[in-house]
Design a protein around this motif. Structure first.
Motif, PDB file in Angstrom:
ATOM      1  N   ILE A  52      13.016  -6.123  22.342  1.00  0.00           N
ATOM      2  CA  ILE A  52      13.614  -5.166  21.592  1.00  0.00           C
ATOM      3  C   ILE A  52      15.073  -5.855  20.214  1.00  0.00           C
ATOM      4  CG2 ILE A  52      16.211  -4.133  21.765  1.00  0.00           C
ATOM      5  CD1 ILE A  52      14.670  -3.793  25.164  1.00  0.00           C
ATOM      6  N   GLY A  53      14.477  -7.149  20.377  1.00  0.00           N
ATOM      7  CA  GLY A  53      15.436  -7.952  19.571  1.00  0.00           C
ATOM      8  C   GLY A  53      14.199  -7.943  18.533  1.00  0.00           C
ATOM      9  N   VAL A  54      13.255  -7.970  18.569  1.00  0.00           N
ATOM     10  CA  VAL A  54      12.334  -8.550  17.442  1.00  0.00           C
ATOM     11  C   VAL A  54      12.041  -6.491  16.275  1.00  0.00           C
ATOM     12  CG1 VAL A  54      10.013  -8.081  16.202  1.00  0.00           C
ATOM     13  CG2 VAL A  54      10.940 -10.044  17.531  1.00  0.00           C
TER      14      VAL A  54
ATOM     15  N   MET B  91      16.668 -14.095   5.301  1.00  0.00           N
ATOM     16  CA  MET B  91      16.711 -14.079   6.954  1.00  0.00           C
ATOM     17  C   MET B  91      16.757 -13.085   8.222  1.00  0.00           C
ATOM     18  SD  MET B  91      20.719 -13.424   5.064  1.00  0.00           S
ATOM     19  CE  MET B  91      20.870 -12.379   3.910  1.00  0.00           C
ATOM     20  N   LEU B  92      15.439 -12.702   7.630  1.00  0.00           N
ATOM     21  CA  LEU B  92      14.551 -11.815   8.480  1.00  0.00           C
ATOM     22  C   LEU B  92      14.033 -12.496   9.420  1.00  0.00           C
ATOM     23  CD1 LEU B  92      12.902  -9.300   9.268  1.00  0.00           C
ATOM     24  CD2 LEU B  92      11.459  -9.532   7.512  1.00  0.00           C
ATOM     25  N   PHE B  93      12.995 -13.451   7.863  1.00  0.00           N
ATOM     26  CA  PHE B  93      12.476 -14.488   9.138  1.00  0.00           C
ATOM     27  C   PHE B  93      13.313 -15.374   9.934  1.00  0.00           C
ATOM     28  CE2 PHE B  93       9.303 -12.992   5.047  1.00  0.00           C
ATOM     29  CZ  PHE B  93       8.276 -12.594   6.239  1.00  0.00           C
ATOM     30  N   MET B  94      14.267 -15.857   9.666  1.00  0.00           N
ATOM     31  CA  MET B  94      14.911 -16.193  10.210  1.00  0.00           C
ATOM     32  C   MET B  94      15.884 -15.720  11.838  1.00  0.00           C
ATOM     33  SD  MET B  94      16.100 -20.196  10.649  1.00  0.00           S
ATOM     34  CE  MET B  94      16.471 -20.752   8.692  1.00  0.00           C
ATOM     35  N   GLY B  95      15.372 -15.135  12.282  1.00  0.00           N
ATOM     36  CA  GLY B  95      16.100 -14.204  12.684  1.00  0.00           C
ATOM     37  C   GLY B  95      15.376 -13.265  13.907  1.00  0.00           C
ATOM     38  N   PHE B  96      13.622 -13.278  12.440  1.00  0.00           N
ATOM     39  CA  PHE B  96      12.592 -13.003  14.264  1.00  0.00           C
ATOM     40  C   PHE B  96      12.583 -14.681  14.830  1.00  0.00           C
ATOM     41  CE2 PHE B  96       8.042 -13.666  13.683  1.00  0.00           C
ATOM     42  CZ  PHE B  96       7.858 -12.547  14.871  1.00  0.00           C
ATOM     43  N   ALA B  97      12.144 -15.726  13.769  1.00  0.00           N
ATOM     44  CA  ALA B  97      12.483 -16.197  14.564  1.00  0.00           C
ATOM     45  C   ALA B  97      12.966 -17.404  15.432  1.00  0.00           C
ATOM     46  CB  ALA B  97      11.752 -18.171  13.530  1.00  0.00           C
ATOM     47  N   LEU B  98      14.242 -17.558  15.451  1.00  0.00           N
ATOM     48  CA  LEU B  98      15.315 -17.635  16.805  1.00  0.00           C
ATOM     49  C   LEU B  98      14.848 -16.424  17.655  1.00  0.00           C
ATOM     50  CD1 LEU B  98      18.299 -17.789  14.848  1.00  0.00           C
ATOM     51  CD2 LEU B  98      16.917 -19.549  15.641  1.00  0.00           C
ATOM     52  N   VAL B  99      14.636 -15.354  17.488  1.00  0.00           N
ATOM     53  CA  VAL B  99      14.516 -14.741  18.442  1.00  0.00           C
ATOM     54  C   VAL B  99      13.372 -14.564  19.184  1.00  0.00           C
ATOM     55  CG1 VAL B  99      14.235 -11.633  19.079  1.00  0.00           C
ATOM     56  CG2 VAL B  99      15.702 -12.466  17.695  1.00  0.00           C
ATOM     57  N   GLU B 100      11.870 -15.178  19.211  1.00  0.00           N
ATOM     58  CA  GLU B 100      10.776 -14.834  18.786  1.00  0.00           C
ATOM     59  C   GLU B 100      10.919 -16.560  20.045  1.00  0.00           C
ATOM     60  OE1 GLU B 100       7.749 -13.961  19.972  1.00  0.00           O
ATOM     61  OE2 GLU B 100       9.080 -11.983  19.016  1.00  0.00           O
ATOM     62  N   VAL B 101      12.229 -17.388  19.865  1.00  0.00           N
ATOM     63  CA  VAL B 101      11.818 -18.806  20.493  1.00  0.00           C
ATOM     64  C   VAL B 101      12.132 -18.153  22.332  1.00  0.00           C
ATOM     65  CG1 VAL B 101      13.679 -20.864  20.664  1.00  0.00           C
ATOM     66  CG2 VAL B 101      12.404 -20.753  18.303  1.00  0.00           C
ATOM     67  N   LEU B 102      13.225 -17.519  22.265  1.00  0.00           N
ATOM     68  CA  LEU B 102      13.878 -17.051  23.132  1.00  0.00           C
ATOM     69  C   LEU B 102      12.217 -16.277  24.499  1.00  0.00           C
ATOM     70  CD1 LEU B 102      17.041 -14.824  22.057  1.00  0.00           C
ATOM     71  CD2 LEU B 102      17.358 -17.001  23.096  1.00  0.00           C
TER      72      LEU B 102
ATOM     73  N   PHE C 172      14.112  -5.912  13.061  1.00  0.00           N
ATOM     74  CA  PHE C 172      13.234  -5.198  11.443  1.00  0.00           C
ATOM     75  C   PHE C 172      13.375  -3.842  11.092  1.00  0.00           C
ATOM     76  CE2 PHE C 172       9.984  -8.868  12.628  1.00  0.00           C
ATOM     77  CZ  PHE C 172       9.190  -8.838  11.179  1.00  0.00           C
ATOM     78  N   ALA C 173      14.190  -3.583  11.883  1.00  0.00           N
ATOM     79  CA  ALA C 173      14.886  -1.739  11.600  1.00  0.00           C
ATOM     80  C   ALA C 173      15.757  -2.315  10.217  1.00  0.00           C
ATOM     81  CB  ALA C 173      14.926  -1.518  12.471  1.00  0.00           C
ATOM     82  N   ALA C 174      16.439  -2.965  10.641  1.00  0.00           N
ATOM     83  CA  ALA C 174      17.650  -4.067  10.403  1.00  0.00           C
ATOM     84  C   ALA C 174      17.001  -4.293   8.833  1.00  0.00           C
ATOM     85  CB  ALA C 174      18.704  -4.075  10.712  1.00  0.00           C
ATOM     86  N   TRP C 175      16.616  -4.822   8.423  1.00  0.00           N
ATOM     87  CA  TRP C 175      16.186  -5.079   7.253  1.00  0.00           C
ATOM     88  C   TRP C 175      15.224  -4.154   6.462  1.00  0.00           C
ATOM     89  CZ3 TRP C 175      10.637  -5.760   5.108  1.00  0.00           C
ATOM     90  CH2 TRP C 175      11.763  -6.668   3.479  1.00  0.00           C
ATOM     91  N   ILE C 176      13.967  -3.199   7.786  1.00  0.00           N
ATOM     92  CA  ILE C 176      13.631  -2.460   6.680  1.00  0.00           C
ATOM     93  C   ILE C 176      15.116  -0.835   5.679  1.00  0.00           C
ATOM     94  CG2 ILE C 176      12.758   0.262   6.170  1.00  0.00           C
ATOM     95  CD1 ILE C 176      10.794  -1.449   8.322  1.00  0.00           C
ATOM     96  N   THR C 177      16.069  -1.134   7.089  1.00  0.00           N
ATOM     97  CA  THR C 177      17.694   0.050   6.429  1.00  0.00           C
ATOM     98  C   THR C 177      17.456  -0.727   4.655  1.00  0.00           C
ATOM     99  OG1 THR C 177      17.558   0.951   8.746  1.00  0.00           O
ATOM    100  CG2 THR C 177      19.127   0.754   7.113  1.00  0.00           C
ATOM    101  N   ALA C 178      18.141  -1.824   5.152  1.00  0.00           N
ATOM    102  CA  ALA C 178      18.835  -3.049   4.264  1.00  0.00           C
ATOM    103  C   ALA C 178      18.118  -2.394   2.458  1.00  0.00           C
ATOM    104  CB  ALA C 178      19.200  -3.828   4.326  1.00  0.00           C
ATOM    105  N   THR C 179      16.556  -3.075   2.720  1.00  0.00           N
ATOM    106  CA  THR C 179      16.124  -2.626   1.919  1.00  0.00           C
ATOM    107  C   THR C 179      15.731  -1.444   1.211  1.00  0.00           C
ATOM    108  OG1 THR C 179      14.617  -4.613   3.067  1.00  0.00           O
ATOM    109  CG2 THR C 179      13.868  -3.269   1.030  1.00  0.00           C
TER     110      THR C 179
ATOM    111  N   ALA D 136      15.939  -7.111  -1.512  1.00  0.00           N
ATOM    112  CA  ALA D 136      14.593  -7.530  -0.920  1.00  0.00           C
ATOM    113  C   ALA D 136      14.498  -9.013  -0.553  1.00  0.00           C
ATOM    114  CB  ALA D 136      13.778  -6.893  -0.864  1.00  0.00           C
ATOM    115  N   GLY D 137      14.607  -9.738  -1.881  1.00  0.00           N
ATOM    116  CA  GLY D 137      14.126 -11.020  -1.970  1.00  0.00           C
ATOM    117  C   GLY D 137      14.951 -11.923  -1.580  1.00  0.00           C
ATOM    118  N   ILE D 138      16.533 -11.109  -1.311  1.00  0.00           N
ATOM    119  CA  ILE D 138      17.677 -12.140  -0.557  1.00  0.00           C
ATOM    120  C   ILE D 138      17.920 -11.903   0.999  1.00  0.00           C
ATOM    121  CG2 ILE D 138      20.052 -12.263  -0.567  1.00  0.00           C
ATOM    122  CD1 ILE D 138      20.187 -11.384  -3.807  1.00  0.00           C
ATOM    123  N   THR D 139      17.377 -10.659   1.511  1.00  0.00           N
ATOM    124  CA  THR D 139      17.558 -10.537   2.896  1.00  0.00           C
ATOM    125  C   THR D 139      16.330 -11.287   3.519  1.00  0.00           C
ATOM    126  OG1 THR D 139      16.740  -8.723   2.495  1.00  0.00           O
ATOM    127  CG2 THR D 139      19.294  -8.712   2.371  1.00  0.00           C
ATOM    128  N   ARG D 140      15.069 -11.491   2.929  1.00  0.00           N
ATOM    129  CA  ARG D 140      13.474 -11.590   3.422  1.00  0.00           C
ATOM    130  C   ARG D 140      13.740 -12.656   3.887  1.00  0.00           C
ATOM    131  NH1 ARG D 140      10.521 -10.875  -0.614  1.00  0.00           N
ATOM    132  NH2 ARG D 140      10.139  -8.770  -0.294  1.00  0.00           N
TER     133      ARG D 140
END
Length: 68
Positions: A19-21, A45-56, A25-32, A39-43
């Motif tokens: 659900i976190g992932v 942050m997208l991958f950092m958030g994705f990595a942190l959630v996947e670590v869980l 991604f939904a928030a990033w798509i909305t922001a973009t 998009a280049g600035i927030t990308r």
């Protein structure tokens, strides 16, 4: 039916990161969609958030094996 309660626990633990992932991604798509030039600035942050959630999810997998 074979297996342990650890398998069920990991299955339940994987729901949260899934659900976190989706939310990340939904928030990033909305922001973009609202500001395509950001998009280049927030990308990163997208991958950092994705990595942190996947670590869980990986912690849950390691814990399932460690407790069995």
């Amino acid at each position: 039916m074979e297996g342990t309660l650890n398998v069920v626990g990991y299955g339940l633990a994987a729901i949260g990161p899934g659900i976190g992932v989706a939310l990340i991604f939904a928030a990033w798509i909305t922001a973009t969609a609202r500001q395509p030039e950001s998009a280049g600035i927030t990308r990163p942050m997208l991958f950092m958030g994705f990595a942190l959630v996947e670590v869980l999810a990986l912690f849950g997998l390691v814990l399932a094996f460690a407790l069995s």
